[in-house]
Design an enzyme around this catalytic site. Structure first.
Site, short mmCIF file in Angstrom:
data_model
loop_
_atom_site.label_atom_id
_atom_site.label_comp_id
_atom_site.label_asym_id
_atom_site.label_seq_id
_atom_site.Cartn_x
_atom_site.Cartn_y
_atom_site.Cartn_z
N VAL A 1 2.95 2.53 -4.07
CA VAL A 1 3.74 2.27 -2.87
C VAL A 1 3.11 1.11 -2.12
CG1 VAL A 1 4.73 3.25 -0.75
CG2 VAL A 1 4.24 4.74 -2.72
N GLY A 45 -1.32 11.18 9.73
CA GLY A 45 -1.42 9.81 9.23
C GLY A 45 -0.17 8.99 9.53
N ALA A 46 0.33 9.11 10.76
CA ALA A 46 1.62 8.51 11.11
C ALA A 46 1.51 7.11 11.68
CB ALA A 46 2.35 9.41 12.11
N GLY A 78 2.44 2.79 7.15
CA GLY A 78 2.80 3.14 5.78
C GLY A 78 3.80 4.26 5.67
N LEU A 120 -8.80 13.83 11.80
CA LEU A 120 -8.60 14.92 10.86
C LEU A 120 -9.87 15.33 10.13
CD1 LEU A 120 -5.14 13.90 9.37
CD2 LEU A 120 -5.61 15.81 10.91
N TYR A 152 -11.50 10.15 -6.06
CA TYR A 152 -10.24 10.25 -5.31
C TYR A 152 -9.22 11.07 -6.10
CZ TYR A 152 -5.82 8.90 -3.20
OH TYR A 152 -4.58 8.93 -2.62
N GLN A 159 -0.93 -0.42 3.07
CA GLN A 159 -2.26 -0.99 3.26
C GLN A 159 -3.33 -0.23 2.47
OE1 GLN A 159 -3.21 -3.83 5.12
NE2 GLN A 159 -0.99 -4.10 4.85
#
Length: 262
Positions: free
Chosen positions: A203, A18-19, A22, A71, A168, A206
């Site tokens: 944080v 997930g690079a 964010g 992923l 979640y 997005q």
């Protein structure tokens, strides 16, 4: 302290999932600044390629290597680890950052939404963890590190009264349990590989805009009522964890904005 403690990681390889933005992008940048080779993966790599160019032009001692990987597809993950093995020998640090949320409630949510969250937040994380460990084991790497932080991981410690976040939160509780289970299995295997869960509160990324994709005003309001954490704050927590001496095991870091209540 962090710089000195990070010397042993120089020129070694970290995988950051997930690079593309964010927290993941901030972590990738911070590791490259510390002299690591970083494989940054995401479904689309345009942003990672731009970040790699920025890091190179800034003269950072490390290198960022973009890799396209879905992923939610195990074959994609296995192919990525195979490519890392053949091109860079293997993974020494695995940063499980990728995560997603769907606004699917428990009473009326779609099964497909639940599956999307479970597949990425739990299964993909577990597959990456397994493959990272096997990569370390086959090369006799005994000081590796596996860190999990799909944001906002404080959802793995308490359930907020928002119906769209309940499933979640269940996936985040799973990550908390998986990280402790991983720590125990690593001890049973008599390795010195460490496992850490980073649990940030709110944080400014997005994330809210993806969760509330049909209500951008609600998404924006998420970040307006308090001074939120920045992705760089979480990245520095990871640098701290990695910089501790090998005999120090940090199981979990819980961090919130000072003004956050829950």
């Amino acid at each position: 302290m962090a710089r000195g403690g990070m010397e042993r990681w120089r020129d070694r390889l970290a995988l950051v999932t997930g690079a593309s933005g964010g927290i993941g992008a901030a972590v990738a940048r911070a590791l490259v600044q510390q002299g690591l080779k970083v494989v940054g993966c995401a479904r689309t790599v345009g942003n990672i390629e731009e970040l790699a160019a920025e890091c190179k032009s800034a003269g950072y001692p490390g290198t960022l290597i973009p890799y396209r990987c879905d992923l939610s597809n195990e074959e994609d993950i296995l192919s990525m680890f195979s490519a890392i093995r053949s091109q860079h020998s293997g993974v020494d640090i695995c940063i499980n950052n990728a995560g997603l949320a769907r606004p699917d409630t428990l009473l009326s949510g779609s099964t497909s939404g639940w599956k999307d969250m479970f597949n990425v937040n739990v299964l993909a994380l577990s597959i990456c963890t397994r493959e990272a460990y096997q990569s370390m084991k086959e090369r006799n790497v005994d000081d590796g590190h596996i860190t999990s932080l799909p944001l906002p991981s404080m959802s793995g410690h308490r359930v907020v009264p928002q119906s769209v976040a309940h499933f979640y939160s269940a996936t985040k509780y799973a990550v908390t349990a998986l990280t402790e289970g991983l720590r125990q299995e690593l001890r049973e295997a008599q390795t010195h590989i460490r496992a850490t869960c980073i649990s940030p509160g709110l944080v400014e990324t997005q994330f809210a805009f993806k969760l509330h994709d049909k209500d951008p005003e609600k998404a924006a309001a998420t970040y307006e009522h308090i001074k939120c954490l920045k992705p760089e704050d979480v990245a520095q927590a990871i640098i701290y964890v990695l910089s501790t001496p090998p005999h120090v095991q940090i199981g979990d870091i819980q961090m919130r904005p000072t003004e956050q209540v829950t």
